[in-house]
Design a protein around this motif. Structure first.
Motif, short mmCIF file in Angstrom:
data_model
loop_
_atom_site.label_atom_id
_atom_site.label_comp_id
_atom_site.label_asym_id
_atom_site.label_seq_id
_atom_site.Cartn_x
_atom_site.Cartn_y
_atom_site.Cartn_z
N ALA A 124 -7.14 -0.82 8.93
CA ALA A 124 -6.33 -1.57 7.65
C ALA A 124 -6.90 -2.06 6.46
O ALA A 124 -7.53 -2.11 5.54
CB ALA A 124 -5.07 -1.49 7.82
N LYS A 137 -9.94 -3.18 7.11
CA LYS A 137 -11.56 -2.40 6.79
C LYS A 137 -11.68 -1.89 5.92
O LYS A 137 -13.06 -1.96 4.78
CB LYS A 137 -12.22 -2.11 7.99
N HIS A 138 -10.74 -1.23 5.54
CA HIS A 138 -10.18 -0.02 4.09
C HIS A 138 -9.15 -1.05 3.25
O HIS A 138 -8.06 0.20 3.14
CB HIS A 138 -10.60 1.20 4.70
N GLU A 190 -8.61 -1.27 -0.14
CA GLU A 190 -8.65 0.11 -0.57
C GLU A 190 -7.48 1.24 0.29
O GLU A 190 -6.92 1.92 -1.78
CB GLU A 190 -9.76 0.77 -1.75
N CYS A 191 -7.30 1.77 0.79
CA CYS A 191 -6.52 2.88 1.02
C CYS A 191 -4.96 2.16 1.42
O CYS A 191 -4.42 1.32 2.16
CB CYS A 191 -7.43 3.42 2.29
N ARG A 192 -3.96 2.55 1.40
CA ARG A 192 -2.72 2.81 1.69
C ARG A 192 -2.68 3.94 3.64
O ARG A 192 -2.76 4.80 3.29
CB ARG A 192 -1.73 3.40 0.78
N PHE A 193 -2.10 3.33 4.16
CA PHE A 193 -1.73 4.15 5.31
C PHE A 193 0.30 4.22 5.25
O PHE A 193 1.00 2.41 5.47
CB PHE A 193 -2.25 3.44 6.73
N ASN A 224 -0.79 -2.17 3.88
CA ASN A 224 -1.90 -2.43 2.54
C ASN A 224 -1.25 -1.56 0.94
O ASN A 224 -1.32 -1.12 0.07
CB ASN A 224 -2.94 -1.29 2.30
#
Length: 87
Positions: free
Chosen positions: A47, A49-50, A52-55, A87
């Motif tokens: 999360a 590292k990224h 822009e993503c939603r986990f 995120n």
């Protein structure tokens, strides 16, 4: 990741969670906690590292098992499952 479902194996784990000794956990509970801790650590790194993503982490049932006695399980509605959004 389905670390929350038995059978639990530590074959791919280098070391057990430090909380196992602190909480005096049985081998099964220690294995479960260690696998969960490792999964959540890996997910947190992913999360970060990224961003822009939603986990979304969603359970398939309310908590069960040895937590039954603690009152923790009763804090969940019977037909609802836990969900966490990162995120």
């Amino acid at each position: 990741m389905l670390d929350a479902h038995p059978p639990y194996e530590l074959s791919g784990v280098a070391e057990r969670s430090a909380f196992c000794k602190e909480l005096s956990l049985s081998n099964v509970d220690c294995t479960y906690l260690t696998l969960q801790e490792n999964s959540m650590s890996a997910l947190a790194k992913l999360a970060a590292k990224h961003p822009e993503c939603r986990f979304v982490i969603r359970g398939d049932h309310r908590p069960i098992g040895s937590l039954e006695q603690s009152g923790f399980v009763q804090s969940f509605y019977f037909r609802w499952v836990p969900i966490i959004v990162i995120n």
